[in-house]
Design a protein around this motif. Structure first.
Motif, PDB file in Angstrom:
ATOM      1  N   TRP A 246      -8.154   1.901  -5.500  1.00 46.54           N
ATOM      2  CA  TRP A 246      -8.242   0.838  -4.500  1.00 46.54           C
ATOM      3  C   TRP A 246      -9.265   1.208  -3.434  1.00 46.54           C
TER       4      TRP A 246
ATOM      5  N   LYS B 101       0.805  -1.217   0.000  1.00 42.40           N
ATOM      6  CA  LYS B 101       0.000   0.000   0.000  1.00 42.40           C
ATOM      7  C   LYS B 101       0.843   1.274   0.000  1.00 42.40           C
TER       8      LYS B 101
ATOM      9  N   ARG C 273       1.051   2.958  -6.093  1.00 46.64           N
ATOM     10  CA  ARG C 273      -0.250   2.510  -5.596  1.00 46.64           C
ATOM     11  C   ARG C 273      -1.349   3.494  -5.998  1.00 46.64           C
TER      12      ARG C 273
ATOM     13  N   TYR D  11      -9.374  -3.586  -6.208  1.00 48.95           N
ATOM     14  CA  TYR D  11      -9.047  -2.591  -7.227  1.00 48.95           C
ATOM     15  C   TYR D  11     -10.162  -2.566  -8.273  1.00 48.95           C
TER      16      TYR D  11
ATOM     17  N   GLN E   8      -7.325  -5.353  -0.195  1.00 50.78           N
ATOM     18  CA  GLN E   8      -8.085  -4.289  -0.824  1.00 50.78           C
ATOM     19  C   GLN E   8      -8.615  -4.756  -2.175  1.00 50.78           C
TER      20      GLN E   8
END
Length: 548
Positions: free
Chosen positions: A126, A116, A121, A157, A155
């Motif tokens: 996300w 993360k 990122r 996406y 998480q």
């Protein structure tokens, strides 16, 4: 006048255009071999579908390296030679560019998945969530949820297309800057511009479940213009915008706003599907109503006024062949193929011709899902089989609307594999290639190909077609007739979009002068009223008598 306003643009799906090395896949050298053909056709630009490095989960619309060429298509040197050879023939090259998403094999996403805290990122979108509990109800265009769970980071996406096509986060300034750097890399190579895939999605607000036409969309496109397009003289930019209205079209294409040259809008291409917001309605078929087609096309002819600019098309790599879709590809194949050409090419805007359209290529018929390559069609099929739909129902929908219809290899001649390749083509050639091919039509003045040549040449030499006013005429429902006119001259276009004969009565204020083109040779058109034969189409110069 901009260079592209009186030109016709030819779309090439490189995988299916011409194979130079016998591996069954079309390539850049194959396109170079056909530059003379495109020059003789008269086109002013080539729209080249993606040739970038890609794992080909969506046939190149999943890009893993924007600045490398997919080895199946050739090399960067081949592309540079194509740009050069095309310009020698006064043909520009438009690169097809996807900046809404990348491949999951792109270095940015590979880095983004590491943790993360990774710098990349924020290049993607996300959201937190427990596995099996997606953030919201957003759906993928290719069936299922638009969210995929990433176990290492706990998480989800976002991907509005396949899970291998993660969406870019356009709110991130550094990501946008890298996109603009990449676009300038291509612009410096001397291309004529860009076709921008699903550009109306880059302003998405996923938490509000807004995908198209988000609140920051036009800010992003204007910023793109300032960082790229405005630096190059007369660069042509065309945005794919499935949800555009004429008002949105004017926002995109009004030169004063400094966004795009024009857009592709698809309102007319959704008239044979059930109404609804869900993109899966593409597969819910309904008959075309000609009255709706006339209304929608006329609206886009007039609503942009002199502010925006229109694109004109029936076909592309995502759409079935128009002669099979709304024409008659059996009894009236030639007549209906010519009709759609005549109907479109006298309208205001820039016409686009998709490879094979100029010879009347038709849809294919599959009897088993194993014959289908297209990921959208396959995902829909298996998703709906699990929901209880019948195999026959789903295959019928694929035969009518599936994307493979447009992607079968170009039919150059009647030899093995239609002259497309000396090897086994990646997708089967249509069975009718021995009769429908370029070689059969190349020297036939009555061919569909000759009709396209004539129409392209006529537009180049008639500003009336480029800038004249448009007026829809009141007729029977299946007759689509309109006027193009200015202060000094006028053209009447008459088409019968059915297999039945229809009567056409000339407006009393028109005086017929000289016939320009017709798909029925030696047809008498000069009586006060005529019987239009099935799929009959013609254009004629007229004088408009002013009322006293």
């Amino acid at each position: 006048m901009k260079w592209w306003q009186d030109k016709v643009i030819y779309q090439i799906y490189p995988r299916s255009f011409n194979d130079s090395n016998g591996d069954g896949i079309g390539d850049l050298k194959g396109i170079i071999e056909k530059i003379d053909y495109l020059s003789e056709l008269g086109v002013g630009a080539i729209w080249l579908c993606p040739v970038y490095q890609s794992p080909n989960k969506d046939n190149g619309y999943d890009i893993s390296d924007y600045q490398e060429i997919q080895s199946l298509f050739g090399t960067m040197e081949d592309l540079e030679l194509l740009i050069e050879k095309a310009r020698e023939k006064n043909i520009y090259l438009l690169m097809d560019l996807v900046v809404n998403h990348t491949s999951d094999q792109h270095p940015w996403f590979i880095e983004a998945r590491k943790n993360k805290e990774n710098d990349y990122r924020a290049f993607y979108i996300w959201r937190d969530g427990d596995e099996g509990e997606v953030p919201n109800t957003l759906s993928s265009v290719f069936s299922g949820s638009a969210w995929t769970y990433d176990s290492p980071s706990s998480q989800y996406y976002l991907h509005l297309f396949t899970k291998e096509q993660p969406d870019l986060n356009w709110k991130h300034k550094e990501m946008r800057e890298k996109i603009y750097q990449m676009m300038n890399f291509w612009a410096e190579k001397g291309i004529g511009g860009f076709r921008l895939d699903v550009i109306d999605l880059i302003g998405k607000e996923p938490d509000l479940e807004i995908t198209a036409n988000g609140p920051l969309l036009h800010d992003y496109v204007h910023e793109m213009n300032q960082n790229v397009f405005s630096k190059y003289e007369d660069m042509l930019t065309v945005g794919e915008t499935w949800g555009a209205t004429p008002e949105i079209g004017k926002q995109f294409s009004d030169p004063a706003r400094e966004e795009l040259s024009m857009i592709f809008q698809f309102e007319h291409m959704m008239l044979d599907q059930q109404e609804g917001k869900d993109s899966s309605n593409k597969w819910a078929l309904k008959p075309l109503e000609i009255s709706q087609l006339k209304a929608v096309m006329s609206k886009w002819q007039t609503a942009l006024g002199n502010i925006g600019w229109n694109s004109l098309f029936w076909n592309n790599h995502d759409l079935p062949r128009i002669v099979s879709r709304w024409g008659d590809d059996q009894t009236y194949w030639m007549e209906s193929a010519k009709l759609f050409a005549i109907l479109l090419h006298f309208m205001k805007g820039t016409p686009f011709v998709y490879q094979g359209e100029e010879i009347g290529m038709t849809n294919i018929v599959v009897s088993n899902i194993d014959q289908v390559d297209d990921i959208e069609s396959r995902n829909m099929y298996f998703d709906r089989i699990n929901k209880g739909y019948s195999k026959e129902q789903l295959l019928h929908a694929i035969n009518v609307k599936g994307r493979d219809n447009a992607r079968t290899p170009m039919q150059w001649n009647g030899s093995v594999h239609a002259g497309f390749s000396s090897g086994q083509p990646w997708l089967c050639v249509n069975d009718n290639y021995e009769t429908i091919n370029v070689e059969n039509q190349l020297h036939d003045p009555a061919s569909i190909l000759s009709t396209y040549r004539q129409l392209i040449h006529y537009r180049k030499n008639n500003e009336l077609i480029v800038f004249g006013e448009y007026e829809l005429l009141y007729t029977e429902e299946e007759v689509f007739s309109y006027l193009r006119y200015n202060d000094t001259e006028a053209i009447l276009v008459v088409t019968n979009l059915s297999e039945k004969a229809h009567r056409f009565v000339y407006p009393k204020n028109l005086v017929l002068k000289e016939q320009i083109i017709s798909n029925y040779p030696n047809q008498e058109i000069y009586a006060e009223q005529i019987e239009l034969k099935p799929y009959m189409a013609y254009a004629v110069k007229v004088a408009i008598q002013k009322k006293c």
